[in-house]
Design a protein around this motif. Structure first.
Motif: not given
Length: 158
Positions: A69-91
């Motif tokens: 996922g992604l959501a806005e991130f206010t720490g830098f201009p025009n920036c979003c945060e890459l969030q919650k990258l998860y994969l099941d162990d099987r893949v």
């Protein structure tokens, strides 16, 4: 097996929360200060339904095996945060992490973000390897990030 992305919606919330908690536990990050104890984790579809945010689940034969996922991130201009990258162990180890990062970066560009930020933890060596190979540059802890248990911070220009 058939892989497909879908925008996160309520029917996937419980499976996604379970996947995230299992991953954190496996890396000894089932601790306060991580999303493990976050009440919102069971209702992520409502968080990501806001403008400027997005979350995709990855399904294999209709079973949830990943998400990013992604959501806005206010720490830098025009920036979003890459969030919650998860994969099941099987893949894991099949290149899907890179593919999912590409998917969320395309979405970030379509939402007119100019840079993408992420935070991770030294325990997550496989993730760090993927981020660095995908062009993320390590930066010092941003001033606005005070309470994070995470200890590695990255930024990429889109």
């Amino acid at each position: 097996e058939r892989m497909e992305y879908r925008k996160l919606s309520e029917p996937y919330d419980a499976a996604l929360a379970a996947l995230i908690r299992a991953n954190l536990k496996a890396h000894h990050l089932d601790i306060p200060g991580t999303v493990y104890f976050d009440e919102g984790l069971d209702h992520l579809s409502s968080f990501y339904s806001h403008p400027g945010r997005a979350y995709f689940v990855l399904l294999s034969d209709n079973e949830l095996v990943g998400g990013i996922g992604l959501a806005e991130f206010t720490g830098f201009p025009n920036c979003c945060e890459l969030q919650k990258l998860y994969l099941d162990d099987r893949v894991k180890g099949s290149g899907l992490g890179y593919q999912m990062i590409g998917k969320i970066e395309s979405e970030a560009i379509s939402l007119e973000y100019k840079q993408i930020y992420l935070e991770t933890h030294t325990n997550l060596q496989a993730a760090i390897h993927i981020y660095e190979k995908a062009g993320y540059q390590e930066i010092p802890r941003p001033e606005c990030v005070v309470h994070s248990t995470m200890n590695r911070f990255y930024l990429k220009q889109l």
